[in-house]
Scaffold this active site. Structure first.
Site, PDB file in Angstrom:
ATOM      1  N   CYS A   1       0.552   0.846  -3.721  1.00 45.73           N
ATOM      2  CA  CYS A   1       1.590   0.627  -2.707  1.00 45.73           C
ATOM      3  C   CYS A   1       2.313  -0.707  -2.832  1.00 45.73           C
ATOM      4  O   CYS A   1       3.206  -1.008  -2.038  1.00 45.73           O
ATOM      5  CB  CYS A   1       0.982   0.802  -1.329  1.00 45.73           C
ATOM      6  SG  CYS A   1       0.153   2.397  -1.209  1.00 45.73           S
TER       7      CYS A   1
ATOM      8  N   HIS B   1       3.805  -4.870   5.804  1.00 39.71           N
ATOM      9  CA  HIS B   1       3.327  -3.654   5.141  1.00 39.71           C
ATOM     10  C   HIS B   1       3.048  -2.614   6.229  1.00 39.71           C
ATOM     11  O   HIS B   1       3.514  -1.492   6.148  1.00 39.71           O
ATOM     12  CB  HIS B   1       2.079  -3.979   4.314  1.00 39.71           C
ATOM     13  CG  HIS B   1       1.649  -2.849   3.441  1.00 39.71           C
ATOM     14  ND1 HIS B   1       2.509  -2.196   2.603  1.00 39.71           N
ATOM     15  CD2 HIS B   1       0.446  -2.228   3.304  1.00 39.71           C
ATOM     16  CE1 HIS B   1       1.852  -1.237   1.958  1.00 39.71           C
ATOM     17  NE2 HIS B   1       0.606  -1.233   2.372  1.00 39.71           N
TER      18      HIS B   1
ATOM     19  N   HIS C   1       4.687   6.177   5.210  1.00 37.82           N
ATOM     20  CA  HIS C   1       4.273   5.266   4.136  1.00 37.82           C
ATOM     21  C   HIS C   1       4.689   5.904   2.816  1.00 37.82           C
ATOM     22  O   HIS C   1       4.125   6.914   2.402  1.00 37.82           O
ATOM     23  CB  HIS C   1       2.766   5.041   4.194  1.00 37.82           C
ATOM     24  CG  HIS C   1       2.286   3.978   3.242  1.00 37.82           C
ATOM     25  ND1 HIS C   1       3.141   3.311   2.375  1.00 37.82           N
ATOM     26  CD2 HIS C   1       1.048   3.455   3.034  1.00 37.82           C
ATOM     27  CE1 HIS C   1       2.435   2.430   1.663  1.00 37.82           C
ATOM     28  NE2 HIS C   1       1.172   2.506   2.044  1.00 37.82           N
TER      29      HIS C   1
END
Lengths: 382, 262
Positions: free
Chosen positions: A153, A279, A313
């Site tokens: 990620c 994040h 996400h």
């Protein structure tokens, strides 16, 4: 630059969704997936056609990449770049985690007892993490270094650092950077196996959060040493937790180190940062640890929020998606708050979006393997 | 323009060549050695060795040699792990499980399925808190790994470890990735002027699809077998074989690497 995600296909749609607080998440309707969850699925991916010699790249990731490249006249901007910089001096650095795995999954699902892939799945350029960097360079006619970064990620945050280094080292004069990740069973069932997927739309930084919503996105930007763009890359920090493959360091040591390194490289003090795009995955642990890490770097943290309520996400595309959000925050003088947020984890988490001119924005991206990347973008001085 | 750099450590692990010493012998015309079991990784605890994916064990085999030759703790260098296909063993597991019983997917195998599993285990095992990254260039992963590693010399005075590896495919993917011999090669590079230099080199980009080196046949035939072995000409050069070599690339530039005049 350009961004295609569940919140919108192209920047005008994304801006409008940000302004209206309109999430792109929907109840899971991904084929072959029975999970009770919400997803950030992009409309129109299935209808995007990879024609002619692009057919050898056909997979959901590359259809999404092409759909993304076709927005905001990005291909025209790259053509204009190529009129100034030779194509063999333009690097192509793309982050991804899923790449073409959706086709590998389908090839296994549809192969017979003989264990031979169906002809339509025998695509060597698809079954590799490198597929979308190779595809993007092919579509745009770029002939400089072609590089995939695949650090889960943090992948498409790190593309900015790699591109800047290639340019500084004289290995390129400009770069197209980006990230592409697409929904697939590997990540839907994978995050489910780790018990990290919420059955509701994700609620980053809310104390009642129950996990993440998965999404997909394709975003791209042009990086040049001099240019009149949306903003300037002022600094980056890259670090490793050295702790666990799937859980962050409990004190957020790696995350804090990445933020501190980005500030040092940018020659900025914490007080110079006007907004943090976190994040903020909405997993229990990430948001708690990230808030703690921010508080350890910033004596008085600026307004901070996660935009994953709009997009889900998007994993390997999260870095570029949130870099675009950060650049829009600078350019539009609009700082989005998180969605679905009633009871914030910390007092610096923004609960209402606000119109405010800021000079520098920090964007955090953290991934499996303890891979951390923080970027700082600054306003283009006018 | 050219980029000058020193190599201070190197390592290799592939069928018949378990370590640098065996590589030197094969370069000198000796036959491949019988396969002896590679020593277990010093970085991974016995428990981690059971959990660690094949990609980690394969890449560590060369990377640990390179750090040892450089006299570095594995935590010290910035690390770049480059692989065209990543962990093909786990890809096979994931796709079979998703086909047959997706609810039974192993969480450990899932988090090990990321392309940066090898680099992640490296960071954890070594205690490396600096940047440890994972990249891919499909069949060009040796050249792209070198570009990424060399581009970092301007940013940091720290040594940079580059590990390039690719495994065999399992199951139906063998038809698309027909490699027969797993390969892992590694070098540690620094800015020029290192007192530890075992090779002083200079690189420039070149448009070359093909690799170029004068290698014994048993080595040369590994290059078409496994694209990670496109690092072999450089490893041979570090071992003193070849003044100028080429690590080619099919898309984008490759690198022509020459020994710097003393």
């Amino acid at each position: 630059m350009t961004l295609t995600c569940a919140a919108g296909t192209g920047l005008p749609a994304v801006r409008s969704a940000l302004a209206a607080g309109r999430s792109g998440l929907r109840a899971n309707d991904f084929p072959h997936c029975e999970l009770d969850t919400w997803i950030g699925r992009v409309d129109g991916v299935e209808d995007t056609v990879l024609a002619g010699d692009l057919a050898e790249f056909d997979c959901r990731n590359n259809r999404l990449a092409l759909l993304g490249l076709e927005q905001d006249d990005f291909i025209g901007q790259v053509e204009a770049l190529k009129s100034r910089v030779a194509a063999d001096r333009i690097a192509c650095v793309i982050g991804t985690s899923t790449a073409g795995i959706g086709v590998t999954e389908a090839a296994y699902r549809e192969m017979g007892e003989d264990e031979v892939f169906q002809a339509r799945h025998r695509l060597p350029r698809v079954h590799t993490p490198h597929t979308s960097a190779a595809f993007t360079a092919r579509v745009l006619g770029l002939d400089g270094p072609v590089l995939t970064i695949s650090t889960a990620c943090s992948s498409s945050a790190k593309v900015f650092a790699s591109a800047a280094r290639l340019i500084e080292a004289g290995l390129a004069d400009a770069a197209v950077v980006g990230g592409v990740d697409s929904l697939c069973l590997s990540v839907l069932y994978g995050f489910h196996s780790l018990d990290l997927v919420s059955d509701q739309p994700c609620r980053p930084f809310d104390r009642a959060r129950k996990g993440l919503s998965l999404g997909e996105a394709a975003g791209f930007a042009i990086v040049e040493k001099q240019g009149a763009g949306f903003g300037r890359l002022l600094g980056w920090g890259e670090s490793s937790d050295a702790h666990h493959m799937a859980s962050p360091h409990p004190e957020g040591a790696g995350a804090a180190a990445a933020m501190a390194e980005a500030l040092t490289r940018a020659r900025l003090s914490p007080a110079d940062i006007g907004y943090i795009n976190c994040h903020g995955t909405a997993t229990s642990l990430n948001d708690e640890v990230e808030a703690r890490a921010i508080a350890s770097v910033f004596e008085r943290p600026p307004a901070a929020a996660s935009t994953k309520g709009w997009t889900g996400h998007t994993l390997g595309a999260a870095g570029i998606a949130e870099s675009v959000f950060s650049l829009l925050a600078l350019d539009d003088e609009f700082l989005p708050a998180g969605l679905n947020l009633d009871d914030p984890e910390s007092d610096f988490i923004l609960t209402e979006s606000r119109h405010e001119k800021v000079d520098a924005v920090l964007s955090n991206s953290f991934g499996f393997g303890g891979s951390n990347c923080s970027l700082i973008f600054g306003r283009v001085s006018s | 323009m050219s980029l000058e750099f020193d190599v201070i450590g190197a390592g290799i692990a592939t069928t018949g060549i378990p370590d640098w010493e065996a590589f030197l012998a094969v370069l000198g015309g000796q036959p491949l050695v019988e396969d002896r079991k590679a020593p277990p990784s010093a970085l991974l605890s016995p428990r981690e060795r059971r959990r660690a994916p094949r990609a980690a064990k394969l890449s560590f085999a060369a990377a640990e040699q390179a750090c040892a030759m450089a006299g570095l703790e594995p935590s010290e260098p910035i690390a770049v792990f480059s692989s065209g296909m990543g962990d093909l063993d786990i890809t096979d597991y994931m796709c079979r499980t998703l086909k047959d019983a997706p609810e039974l997917l192993s969480p450990t195998r899932f988090h090990n399925s990321v392309h940066n599993a090898a680099s992640g285990y490296w960071s954890i095992g070594a205690g490396a808190t600096g940047d440890v990254t994972a990249i891919s260039g499909w069949r060009d992963s040796a050249a792209t790994g070198l570009l990424e590693a060399l581009s970092r010399l301007g940013e940091t005075e720290q040594p940079i470890l580059l590990a390039v590896y690719d495994d065999l495919a399992q199951g139906p993917m063998r038809a698309l990735w027909p490699t027969e011999h797993a390969f892992s090669g590694a070098i540690v590079v620094t800015r020029p002027g290192s007192p530890k230099a075992i090779a002083r080199l200079s690189a420039k980009t070149i448009r070359a699809r093909e690799d170029c080196a004068d290698l014994p046949a048993v080595l040369a035939e590994r290059i078409p077998d496994n694209p990670a072995a496109r690092l072999l000409p450089l490893l041979a050069q570090v071992a003193g074989h070849g003044q100028t070599i080429t690590v080619g690339a099919e898309q984008g530039p490759g690198l022509q690497i020459s020994a710097r005049p003393a």
